[in-house]
Design an enzyme around this catalytic site. Structure first.
Site, PDB file in Angstrom:
ATOM      1  N   ASN A  78     -11.965  -8.909   2.538  1.00 21.11           N
ATOM      2  CA  ASN A  78     -10.818  -8.942   1.820  1.00 21.11           C
ATOM      3  C   ASN A  78     -10.445 -10.182   1.175  1.00 21.11           C
ATOM      4  OD1 ASN A  78      -9.712  -6.779   3.285  1.00 21.11           O
ATOM      5  ND2 ASN A  78      -8.773  -7.852   4.912  1.00 21.11           N
TER       6      ASN A  78
ATOM      7  N   CYS B 226      -2.663  -7.895   5.857  1.00 19.92           N
ATOM      8  CA  CYS B 226      -4.015  -8.642   5.887  1.00 19.92           C
ATOM      9  C   CYS B 226      -4.490  -9.605   5.165  1.00 19.92           C
ATOM     10  CB  CYS B 226      -5.226  -7.456   6.242  1.00 19.92           C
ATOM     11  SG  CYS B 226      -4.917  -6.466   7.594  1.00 19.92           S
TER      12      CYS B 226
HETATM   13  P1  NAD Z   1      -0.543  -2.989  14.305  1.00 23.87           P
HETATM   14  O1  NAD Z   1       0.550  -3.955  14.533  1.00 23.87           O
HETATM   15  O2  NAD Z   1      -0.240  -1.779  13.454  1.00 23.87           O
HETATM   16  O3  NAD Z   1      -1.026  -2.392  15.601  1.00 23.87           O
HETATM   17  C1  NAD Z   1      -1.479  -3.231  16.599  1.00 23.87           C
HETATM   18  C2  NAD Z   1      -0.962  -2.643  17.930  1.00 23.87           C
HETATM   19  O4  NAD Z   1      -1.487  -3.442  19.088  1.00 23.87           O
HETATM   20  C3  NAD Z   1       0.714  -2.604  18.202  1.00 23.87           C
HETATM   21  O5  NAD Z   1       1.223  -1.494  18.194  1.00 23.87           O
HETATM   22  C4  NAD Z   1       0.952  -3.374  19.526  1.00 23.87           C
HETATM   23  O6  NAD Z   1       1.818  -2.945  20.131  1.00 23.87           O
HETATM   24  C5  NAD Z   1      -0.327  -3.203  20.061  1.00 23.87           C
HETATM   25  N1  NAD Z   1      -0.737  -4.260  21.132  1.00 23.87           N
HETATM   26  C6  NAD Z   1      -0.821  -5.682  20.728  1.00 23.87           C
HETATM   27  N2  NAD Z   1      -1.175  -6.201  22.076  1.00 23.87           N
HETATM   28  C7  NAD Z   1      -1.297  -5.449  23.073  1.00 23.87           C
HETATM   29  C8  NAD Z   1      -1.904  -5.397  24.353  1.00 23.87           C
HETATM   30  N3  NAD Z   1      -2.203  -6.387  24.915  1.00 23.87           N
HETATM   31  N4  NAD Z   1      -2.255  -4.073  25.017  1.00 23.87           N
HETATM   32  C9  NAD Z   1      -1.965  -2.751  24.322  1.00 23.87           C
HETATM   33  N5  NAD Z   1      -1.436  -2.859  22.868  1.00 23.87           N
HETATM   34  C10 NAD Z   1      -1.306  -4.082  22.560  1.00 23.87           C
HETATM   35  O7  NAD Z   1      -1.859  -3.541  13.413  1.00 23.87           O
HETATM   36  P2  NAD Z   1      -2.876  -2.931  12.627  1.00 23.87           P
HETATM   37  O8  NAD Z   1      -2.594  -2.932  11.145  1.00 23.87           O
HETATM   38  O9  NAD Z   1      -3.291  -1.584  13.114  1.00 23.87           O
HETATM   39  O10 NAD Z   1      -3.958  -4.078  12.675  1.00 23.87           O
HETATM   40  C11 NAD Z   1      -4.637  -4.221  13.910  1.00 23.87           C
HETATM   41  C12 NAD Z   1      -5.911  -5.064  13.469  1.00 23.87           C
HETATM   42  O11 NAD Z   1      -6.860  -4.288  12.587  1.00 23.87           O
HETATM   43  C13 NAD Z   1      -5.577  -6.410  12.968  1.00 23.87           C
HETATM   44  O12 NAD Z   1      -6.464  -7.483  13.542  1.00 23.87           O
HETATM   45  C14 NAD Z   1      -5.898  -6.169  11.471  1.00 23.87           C
HETATM   46  O13 NAD Z   1      -6.289  -7.390  10.674  1.00 23.87           O
HETATM   47  C15 NAD Z   1      -6.865  -5.081  11.388  1.00 23.87           C
HETATM   48  N6  NAD Z   1      -6.995  -4.272  10.067  1.00 23.87           N
HETATM   49  C16 NAD Z   1      -5.923  -3.699   9.688  1.00 23.87           C
HETATM   50  C17 NAD Z   1      -5.841  -2.908   8.486  1.00 23.87           C
HETATM   51  C18 NAD Z   1      -4.454  -1.986   8.130  1.00 23.87           C
HETATM   52  O14 NAD Z   1      -4.610  -1.384   7.165  1.00 23.87           O
HETATM   53  N7  NAD Z   1      -3.452  -2.368   8.618  1.00 23.87           N
HETATM   54  C19 NAD Z   1      -7.168  -2.498   7.890  1.00 23.87           C
HETATM   55  C20 NAD Z   1      -8.184  -3.039   8.556  1.00 23.87           C
HETATM   56  C21 NAD Z   1      -8.057  -3.929   9.559  1.00 23.87           C
HETATM   57  C1  UGA Z   2      -6.722  -3.962   2.207  1.00 27.81           C
HETATM   58  C2  UGA Z   2      -8.343  -3.799   1.766  1.00 27.81           C
HETATM   59  O1  UGA Z   2      -8.359  -2.971   0.638  1.00 27.81           O
HETATM   60  C3  UGA Z   2      -9.040  -3.053   2.839  1.00 27.81           C
HETATM   61  O2  UGA Z   2     -10.269  -2.826   2.342  1.00 27.81           O
HETATM   62  C4  UGA Z   2      -8.943  -3.664   4.281  1.00 27.81           C
HETATM   63  O3  UGA Z   2      -9.435  -2.806   5.503  1.00 27.81           O
HETATM   64  C5  UGA Z   2      -7.369  -3.855   4.601  1.00 27.81           C
HETATM   65  O4  UGA Z   2      -6.915  -4.465   3.379  1.00 27.81           O
HETATM   66  C6  UGA Z   2      -7.224  -4.779   5.884  1.00 27.81           C
HETATM   67  O5  UGA Z   2      -7.972  -5.384   6.202  1.00 27.81           O
HETATM   68  O6  UGA Z   2      -6.059  -4.769   6.114  1.00 27.81           O
HETATM   69  P1  UGA Z   2      -4.507  -2.605   1.872  1.00 27.81           P
HETATM   70  O7  UGA Z   2      -3.939  -3.842   2.310  1.00 27.81           O
HETATM   71  O8  UGA Z   2      -4.170  -1.443   2.963  1.00 27.81           O
HETATM   72  O9  UGA Z   2      -6.313  -2.725   2.200  1.00 27.81           O
HETATM   73  O10 UGA Z   2      -4.168  -2.090   0.765  1.00 27.81           O
HETATM   74  P2  UGA Z   2      -5.111  -2.559  -0.791  1.00 27.81           P
HETATM   75  O11 UGA Z   2      -5.069  -1.197  -1.460  1.00 27.81           O
HETATM   76  O12 UGA Z   2      -6.071  -3.373  -0.662  1.00 27.81           O
HETATM   77  O13 UGA Z   2      -3.847  -3.535  -1.515  1.00 27.81           O
HETATM   78  C7  UGA Z   2      -3.505  -4.527  -1.008  1.00 27.81           C
HETATM   79  C8  UGA Z   2      -2.386  -5.358  -2.043  1.00 27.81           C
HETATM   80  O14 UGA Z   2      -3.047  -5.258  -3.349  1.00 27.81           O
HETATM   81  C9  UGA Z   2      -1.120  -4.117  -2.327  1.00 27.81           C
HETATM   82  O15 UGA Z   2      -0.100  -5.023  -2.495  1.00 27.81           O
HETATM   83  C10 UGA Z   2      -1.613  -3.476  -3.812  1.00 27.81           C
HETATM   84  O16 UGA Z   2      -0.526  -3.374  -4.604  1.00 27.81           O
HETATM   85  C11 UGA Z   2      -2.227  -4.940  -4.295  1.00 27.81           C
HETATM   86  N1  UGA Z   2      -3.084  -4.589  -5.519  1.00 27.81           N
HETATM   87  C12 UGA Z   2      -4.402  -4.035  -5.274  1.00 27.81           C
HETATM   88  C13 UGA Z   2      -2.929  -5.058  -6.718  1.00 27.81           C
HETATM   89  O17 UGA Z   2      -1.922  -5.898  -6.988  1.00 27.81           O
HETATM   90  N2  UGA Z   2      -3.839  -4.820  -7.938  1.00 27.81           N
HETATM   91  C14 UGA Z   2      -4.937  -4.162  -7.630  1.00 27.81           C
HETATM   92  O18 UGA Z   2      -5.903  -3.726  -8.531  1.00 27.81           O
HETATM   93  C15 UGA Z   2      -5.132  -3.515  -6.410  1.00 27.81           C
END
Ligand code: NAD
Ligand code: UGA
Length: 459
Positions: free
Chosen positions: A223, A275
């Site tokens: 990231n 993130c």
């Molecule tokens: P989110 O907030 O959408 O979901 C997390 C969920 O966990 C919530 O619904 C919350 O109520 C639940 N929760 C919290 N504590 C709990 C407990 N004790 N028991 C049961 N449920 C519980 O978060 P997210 O976006 O899904 O992200 C989750 C993790 O994945 C984070 O560490 C994030 O960094 C990582 N991640 C997110 C993305 C993304 O695109 N959003 C991508 C890759 C990794």
């Molecule tokens: C990002 C990573 O791309 C995923 O691989 C990772 O799993 C995730 O974070 C995570 O850990 O949560 P995401 O945040 O969903 O995914 O979306 P991205 O497509 O990465 O965009 C992130 C931000 O960067 C957005 O605001 C987007 O508009 C911006 N961006 C992206 C730019 O400004 N320029 C670019 O060229 C690309």
């Protein structure tokens, strides 16, 4: 039907819901339970109105829900029955105490670990799906080992790399899967069980096995590298605006070098999402905690440039609109942090709108998916904000349009109609460089693309 294994996912969020839906689709012999403390979220997962908008997600959920995929708030029973537990709870930035504003807040993660210990009655594999600071598994193991029931837990790290808006595609065709474990017999066996899930649809050569700490740290580094590219190109966009160089041409020319590549070089209003910022700040915090000041400063700069880019965008709007936007109407097109999602977490639109309001502008917001979240983000400060479900209404009688999200539908709008409905001189600030600037200028707009020469009608 008798299932081969019981998989539990704790946390039904943006990661837990889509990830488990795809595993259920590809592994019909596994029973998958997804649990959450948020009862409303679970209700939504069981309805036709899912809590997360992702292209194709509903289709996948409909195929498996009630067959081998179940959403429930019964955490206790879920833990009891599970052979494998994916923990996918949120890990936001700590807002209090030591490390506030930088470190990961691991309270949700630790509570989950405590619950696993409390309700478990048999050996289990615990999978870190959430993004966690390096060496979290050590703390987790200490909690898990504190059980007096003689139960064996094996911890595996399996970070998620999906992007929002393309989650289903990313899950179906990932570039790689990362599985980290201890290099002990038990660790390798547990990792193999997780690998066996993914090989149902992903070629084995795409699955990388590492030690636990490399896996945890790789996620933060991935990231940080992605965000670094965006801050790099955004910093150059500022220089372009001073020199008449064109950021799109630069991205293209630079990205043609295969050592650099063309992806993630789109300049914009700054990166958002739940993130990037939190993971980089976490990396900075970890580096500082080991006394690695230069390393910490280096990565912290990525976040600082991102804040600079957001600030710069607002500053340009105010400056170009004759140094005042007080009482002027600005139409904000796009509030989501990127296209194809309704998610607004850390969206640059939040900061930009707040600043426009501080400058006493009237703001009308249009976003095809993120209006509900925008209302939550601006609650209490939105007396001068109008939320619109029609972009033409949002633009009517406005002095300027600010494009903050790269929604495809913005390109198809009738800008002639919009221009004639606006106050003059009409301004457009394209914070994502998605529109046809020459055409807009011909219509009559004063056009301010990002990192490019402005096209104006002023003498
Ligand atoms: P989110 O907030 O959408 O979901 C997390 C969920 O966990 C919530 O619904 C919350 O109520 C639940 N929760 C919290 N504590 C709990 C407990 N004790 N028991 C049961 N449920 C519980 O978060 P997210 O976006 O899904 O992200 C989750 C993790 O994945 C984070 O560490 C994030 O960094 C990582 N991640 C997110 C993305 C993304 O695109 N959003 C991508 C890759 C990794
Ligand atoms: C990002 C990573 O791309 C995923 O691989 C990772 O799993 C995730 O974070 C995570 O850990 O949560 P995401 O945040 O969903 O995914 O979306 P991205 O497509 O990465 O965009 C992130 C931000 O960067 C957005 O605001 C987007 O508009 C911006 N961006 C992206 C730019 O400004 N320029 C670019 O060229 C690309």
């Amino acid at each position: 039907m008798k299932f081969k294994k019981n998989i539990l996912c704790i946390g039904a969020g943006y990661v837990g819901g889509p990830t488990m839906s795809v595993i259920a689709l590809k592994c019909p012999e596994y029973k998958i339970n997804v649990v959450d403390i948020n009862k409303n979220r679970i209700k939504e997962w069981n309805s036709d109105n899912l809590p997360v908008f992702e292209p194709s997600l509903m289709e996948v959920v409909k195929k498996v829900r009630g067959k081998n995929l179940f959403f429930s708030d019964d955490i206790k029973n879920g833990i009891k029955k599970a052979d494998i537990i994916f923990v996918s709870v949120n890990t936001p930035i700590k807002t209090f105490g030591e490390g506030a504003g930088m470190a990961s807040d691991l309270q949700y993660w630790e509570k989950t670990a405590q619950e696993i210990v409390k309700y478990s009655e048999k050996d289990k594999i615990i999978v870190e799906k959430s993004t966690l600071p390096v060496r979290t598994a050590q703390a987790l193991e200490r909690i898990l080992k504190s059980n007096s029931k003689n139960i064996k837990f094996e911890v595996v790290s399996n970070p998620e790399f999906l992007s929002e808006g393309t989650a289903i595609k990313d899950l179906l065709e990932p570039e790689r899967i990362l599985v980290g474990s201890h290099r002990t017999k038990g660790g390798i066996k547990a990792a193999q069980e997780i690998i066996d899930i993914y090989t149902h649809w992903i070629p084995r050569k795409k699955i990388i096995s590492t030690n636990l700490w490399s896996s945890e740290l790789s996620k933060l580094v991935a990231n940080a590298f992605l965000a670094q590219r965006i801050s790099s190109i955004n910093s150059i966009s500022a220089l372009c605006e001073k020199t008449d160089a064109d950021i799109t041409e630069i991205s293209y020319a630079v990205g043609k070098d295969s050592r650099i590549g063309h992806k993630f070089l789109n300049a914009g209003v700054g990166f958002g999402g739940s993130c990037f910022k939190k993971d980089i700040l976490n990396l900075v915090y970890i580096a500082r905690s080991y006394g690695l000041e230069e390393v910490a400063d280096y990565w912290e700069m990525i976040v600082k440039i991102n804040q600079y880019q957001e600030k710069r965008f607002v500053h340009r709007i105010v400056k170009e609109m004759f140094n005042t936007i007080s009482e002027k109407k600005i139409a904000v097109f796009g509030f989501a942090f990127k296209a194809n999602t309704g998610d607004t977490r850390e969206s640059p639109a939040i900061y930009i709108t707040k600043k426009l309001l501080e400058e006493r502008a009237f703001v009308s917001i249009y976003d095809p998916k993120a209006i509900d979240n925008a209302k939550i983000d601006l609650k209490g400060i939105d007396s001068k904000v109008k939320y619109e479900i029609d972009p033409y209404k949002a633009a009517k009688n406005s002095n300027a349009i600010a494009i903050l999200t790269e929604w495809e539908e913005f390109k198809k709008l009738d800008f002639k109609k919009i221009y004639f409905s606006m106050k003059k001189p009409a301004f457009i600030f394209d914070g994502r460089n998605i529109l046809n600037h020459k055409k807009l200028h011909e219509i009559g707009f004063n056009v301010y693309p990002l990192g490019k020469t402005a096209l104006t009608h002023f003498k």
